[in-house]
Design a protein around this motif. Structure first.
Motif, PDB file in Angstrom:
ATOM      1  N   LEU A   1       0.826  -1.211   0.000  1.00  0.00           N
ATOM      2  CA  LEU A   1       0.000   0.000   0.000  1.00  0.00           C
ATOM      3  C   LEU A   1       0.858   1.257   0.000  1.00  0.00           C
ATOM      4  N   ILE A   2       1.940   1.242   0.765  1.00  0.00           N
ATOM      5  CA  ILE A   2       2.840   2.407   0.773  1.00  0.00           C
ATOM      6  C   ILE A   2       3.500   2.564  -0.588  1.00  0.00           C
ATOM      7  N   ASP A   3       3.840   1.434  -1.194  1.00  0.00           N
ATOM      8  CA  ASP A   3       4.407   1.488  -2.532  1.00  0.00           C
ATOM      9  C   ASP A   3       3.393   2.106  -3.502  1.00  0.00           C
ATOM     10  N   LEU A   4       2.135   1.717  -3.350  1.00  0.00           N
ATOM     11  CA  LEU A   4       1.075   2.288  -4.175  1.00  0.00           C
ATOM     12  C   LEU A   4       0.910   3.783  -3.902  1.00  0.00           C
ATOM     13  N   LEU A   5       1.054   4.181  -2.637  1.00  0.00           N
ATOM     14  CA  LEU A   5       0.952   5.592  -2.253  1.00  0.00           C
ATOM     15  C   LEU A   5       1.980   6.430  -3.007  1.00  0.00           C
ATOM     16  N   TYR A   6       3.216   5.959  -3.051  1.00  0.00           N
ATOM     17  CA  TYR A   6       4.271   6.691  -3.746  1.00  0.00           C
ATOM     18  C   TYR A   6       4.038   6.680  -5.257  1.00  0.00           C
ATOM     19  N   ARG A   7       3.603   5.533  -5.788  1.00  0.00           N
ATOM     20  CA  ARG A   7       3.417   5.439  -7.232  1.00  0.00           C
ATOM     21  C   ARG A   7       2.336   6.406  -7.714  1.00  0.00           C
ATOM     22  N   GLN A   8       1.217   6.489  -6.973  1.00  0.00           N
ATOM     23  CA  GLN A   8       0.086   7.295  -7.424  1.00  0.00           C
ATOM     24  C   GLN A   8       0.253   8.775  -7.092  1.00  0.00           C
ATOM     25  N   SER A   9       1.298   9.109  -6.344  1.00  0.00           N
ATOM     26  CA  SER A   9       1.492  10.517  -5.988  1.00  0.00           C
ATOM     27  C   SER A   9       2.151  11.321  -7.110  1.00  0.00           C
ATOM     28  N   PHE A  10       2.698  10.644  -8.114  1.00  0.00           N
ATOM     29  CA  PHE A  10       3.446  11.361  -9.151  1.00  0.00           C
ATOM     30  C   PHE A  10       2.543  12.335  -9.909  1.00  0.00           C
ATOM     31  N   ALA A  11       1.302  11.913 -10.206  1.00  0.00           N
ATOM     32  CA  ALA A  11       0.389  12.807 -10.928  1.00  0.00           C
ATOM     33  C   ALA A  11       0.057  14.043 -10.096  1.00  0.00           C
ATOM     34  N   VAL A  12      -0.085  13.857  -8.776  1.00  0.00           N
ATOM     35  CA  VAL A  12      -0.366  14.986  -7.888  1.00  0.00           C
ATOM     36  C   VAL A  12       0.819  15.952  -7.873  1.00  0.00           C
ATOM     37  N   LEU A  13       2.018  15.411  -7.875  1.00  0.00           N
ATOM     38  CA  LEU A  13       3.207  16.259  -7.870  1.00  0.00           C
ATOM     39  C   LEU A  13       3.277  17.093  -9.147  1.00  0.00           C
ATOM     40  N   LEU A  14       2.949  16.484 -10.275  1.00  0.00           N
ATOM     41  CA  LEU A  14       2.941  17.247 -11.524  1.00  0.00           C
ATOM     42  C   LEU A  14       1.877  18.348 -11.476  1.00  0.00           C
TER      43      LEU A  14
ATOM     44  N   ARG B   1       9.551  17.008  -2.599  1.00  0.00           N
ATOM     45  CA  ARG B   1       8.749  15.786  -2.663  1.00  0.00           C
ATOM     46  C   ARG B   1       9.187  14.887  -3.824  1.00  0.00           C
ATOM     47  N   LEU B   2       9.557  15.496  -4.945  1.00  0.00           N
ATOM     48  CA  LEU B   2      10.060  14.708  -6.076  1.00  0.00           C
ATOM     49  C   LEU B   2      11.373  14.014  -5.736  1.00  0.00           C
ATOM     50  N   VAL B   3      12.229  14.691  -4.975  1.00  0.00           N
ATOM     51  CA  VAL B   3      13.491  14.069  -4.538  1.00  0.00           C
ATOM     52  C   VAL B   3      13.200  12.860  -3.648  1.00  0.00           C
TER      53      VAL B   3
END
Length: 599
Positions: free
Chosen positions: A22-35, A71-73
């Motif tokens: 789930l944490i792995d999923l949290l990081y994966r799906q956060s990329f769109a939010v960061l953009l 956050r991207l780093v």
């Protein structure tokens, strides 16, 4: 999927593996939010430009961009590490703190951009905050605290600003924000549960795939082992049968020439008997393996002292050790154990035979150790030892690492297979430690128990019966003739036929001439027309009107056949049957009025 495999390979608990996924999923799906955090601030600032102080808007945009870069780093460092299967708090809460800080920056719009004098800009601010809060639902729901904190940070400043204003429109905004908060929190929880179920199903599917792969590998290994097993068994059976055919040919030739003297007949008979004993030894070994696999070996566990068994083994193997020039030592003990005496004796017999057979110099030791409520019986030898990569194979059938020529004088390679299966049946531990060139130690572990009083058992002696009335049923005419002929030579009255109906006719014919009492039934297990031994015995006993003792003869060593014959309660003898064993079985049947297993 790779992350799940890594987690399972590392032996992580199921809960930890789920959380890690789930944490792995949290990081994966956060990329769109960061953009989005990089793209949206500029359009928002351009709409508010001229109404909100420029310095404030520039600082706000710069803060969001800078925080997003941090956050991207963090995002990149997370995916660059090699141990993502490990759940570490710093990665979870580091993400949450940065996410909450970013939400506070966006929530600040609800403070400095809450412009009552510009209703259209107020509505615009409300729309931006609504979009940000709704858009974060799929990306932050894998970890509910992350989204809950973000939602509070996003909407709280706007709600406070609306609360501080007078007017119905601001109460409407406040109610809207509260409803937005509740709805998003609800959908975030639903999303979390859906993601959790999806990840759990993925783990279950992965487990099923791994199990199928393991079963496939196990089946392939079993198929290969069975092929090796059959090849070795075929070789070991062909050799004595070849010798048997030559001895029979020699006997036939001498008889045709009329040159067969009593001495030559006895000599050939002895050789034939030795060859048959060799075949019987192999078949009995295979039978022991089959009986253990079929689960029809009766276990009679009871507290027993070890010392009498050690004394018996010491006297039994001392002559063999002396003959081979080896030191033979048994360490005594007063310990009692919980085990089956017969099966334990068979295990130790196999271990000692192996140790003495392959030890050329030095000696063999049979000892006992106590450890944490367990008794460890150890057989140590100074033999050639076993290489580490071969140690798991020595307990397989027909494996003889130090007998590549398959010399039958060195055994058949079934002893250790029987030891392993018997240990499993008894629930005893079995360990092997060996060093090439220095020897081997095999340890059998079992529960230690307190001593109990021993009541000596007595058994009444009985003379061997003669002149019995015996019914023999076997659908193999050659076997039937051989058994019936031997029984008649022993002085018994025999009624023999290939089927139940035929043997009833034979017995009725004998009854017309004189009383034909029947004392024992000898019945083959597999008869023609779907008839088996237990059913044939039941029909014969109904015909005779009494529960006449019965013995089942069988050449069937399949698990199903063993279970069927054993479940009948009648004594089971496996072909080829030693004549002495058959005689003993007849005596036991008549003496007891039936066969009961010794406990």
């Amino acid at each position: 999927m790779q992350n799940e495999r890594t987690a399972r390979a590392a032996g992580q608990p199921v809960g930890a593996s789920l959380q890690s996924a789930l944490i792995d999923l949290l990081y994966r799906q956060s990329f769109a939010v960061l953009l989005a955090n990089l793209a949206i601030p500029l359009p928002v600032a351009s709409v508010l430009w001229g109404t909100v102080p420029a310095r404030l808007l520039v600082g706000w945009c710069a803060a969001i961009v800078l925080l997003t870069a941090v956050r991207l780093v963090l995002w990149r460092r997370y995916f660059a590490r090699a141990d993502r299967h490990r759940v570490e708090r710093r990665w979870i809460w580091g993400f949450c703190l940065l996410s909450w800080t970013s939400a506070l920056l966006w929530g600040a719009l609800g403070g400095f951009a809450f412009l009552p004098d510009h209703p259209h800009l107020l509505a615009f601010t409300c729309i931006v905050l609504t979009g940000m809060s709704c858009g974060a639902v799929p990306s932050l729901s894998p970890f509910p605290p992350a989204y809950a904190g973000t939602l509070v940070a996003l909407l709280a400043p706007f709600a406070v600003s609306a609360l501080l204003q007078d007017g119905a429109i601001y109460r409407t905004y406040l109610v809207f924000v509260l409803c937005l908060f509740a709805a998003n929190l609800y959908y975030s929880r639903i999303t979390y549960r859906s993601m959790l179920e999806t990840v759990r199903l993925r783990f279950e599917n992965l487990a099923l795939i791994e199990d199928l792969q393991a079963q496939r590998d196990k089946a392939q290994a079993a198929d290969q082992a069975k092929s090796r097993f059959l090849a070795a068994a075929s070789h070991d059976l062909r050799q004595p049968i070849h010798a048997l055919s030559l001895f029979v040919a020699a006997l036939s030739t001498l008889a045709q020439r009329g040159q067969l003297s009593a001495v030559e007949a006895c000599t050939l008979a002895a050789r034939l008997r030795a060859v048959i004993a060799n075949v019987s030894g192999l078949l009995n070994g295979l039978l022991d393996v089959s009986r253990l696999e079929a689960g029809v070996v009766a276990v009679a566990r009871a507290p027993m002292p070890l010392q009498p068994l050690l004394d018996q083994l010491q006297h039994q193997y001392a002559p063999q050790a002396v003959q081979r020039g080896l030191r033979w030592r048994v360490v005594g003990t007063r310990a009692w154990v919980d085990t089956d005496p017969v099966l334990l004796t068979r295990m130790l017999d196999n271990l000692l035979v192996n140790a003495l057979r392959y030890t050329r110099h030095g000696g063999v030791l049979l000892g006992v150790r106590r450890q944490a409520g367990q008794i460890r019986i150890q057989v140590l030898d100074s033999g050639p030892g076993i290489a580490v990569d071969q140690q798991s194979r020595v307990f397989d059938e027909f494996v003889q690492l130090h007998n590549p020529q398959r010399d039958r004088e060195q055994g058949l390679g079934l002893g250790l297979a029987i030891v392993r299966r018997t240990a499993t049946l008894l629930g005893h531990g079995l360990q092997l430690h060996s060093t090439p060139g220095r020897g081997t130690c095999v340890t059998v572990s079992m529960p230690r128990v307190a001593p109990v009083p021993v009541v000596p058992a007595t058994r009444a002696a009985a003379d061997a019966p003669v002149g019995l009335g015996i019914v023999v049923v076997d659908d193999d005419a050659v076997v039937l003739e051989a058994v019936a002929g031997l029984l008649r030579l022993w002085g018994h009255r025999v009624h023999a036929a290939c089927s139940v109906s035929a043997v009833l006719a034979v017995h009725l014919q004998a009854e017309r001439q004189a009383p034909a009492l029947v004392d024992v039934l000898l019945v083959d297990h597999r008869l023609g027309d779907g008839m088996d031994g237990p059913r044939a015995i039941a029909l014969l006993q109904d015909y005779l009107g009494s529960a006449v003792p019965a013995i089942i003869l069988s050449g069937d060593t399949s698990a199903q056949g063993l279970r069927e014959a054993t479940a009948s309660g009648h004594r089971l003898l496996h072909k080829p049957i030693d004549s002495d064993l058959l005689a003993d079985a007849l005596q036991a049947a008549v003496r007891r009025g039936g066969w009961q297993p010794d406990c």
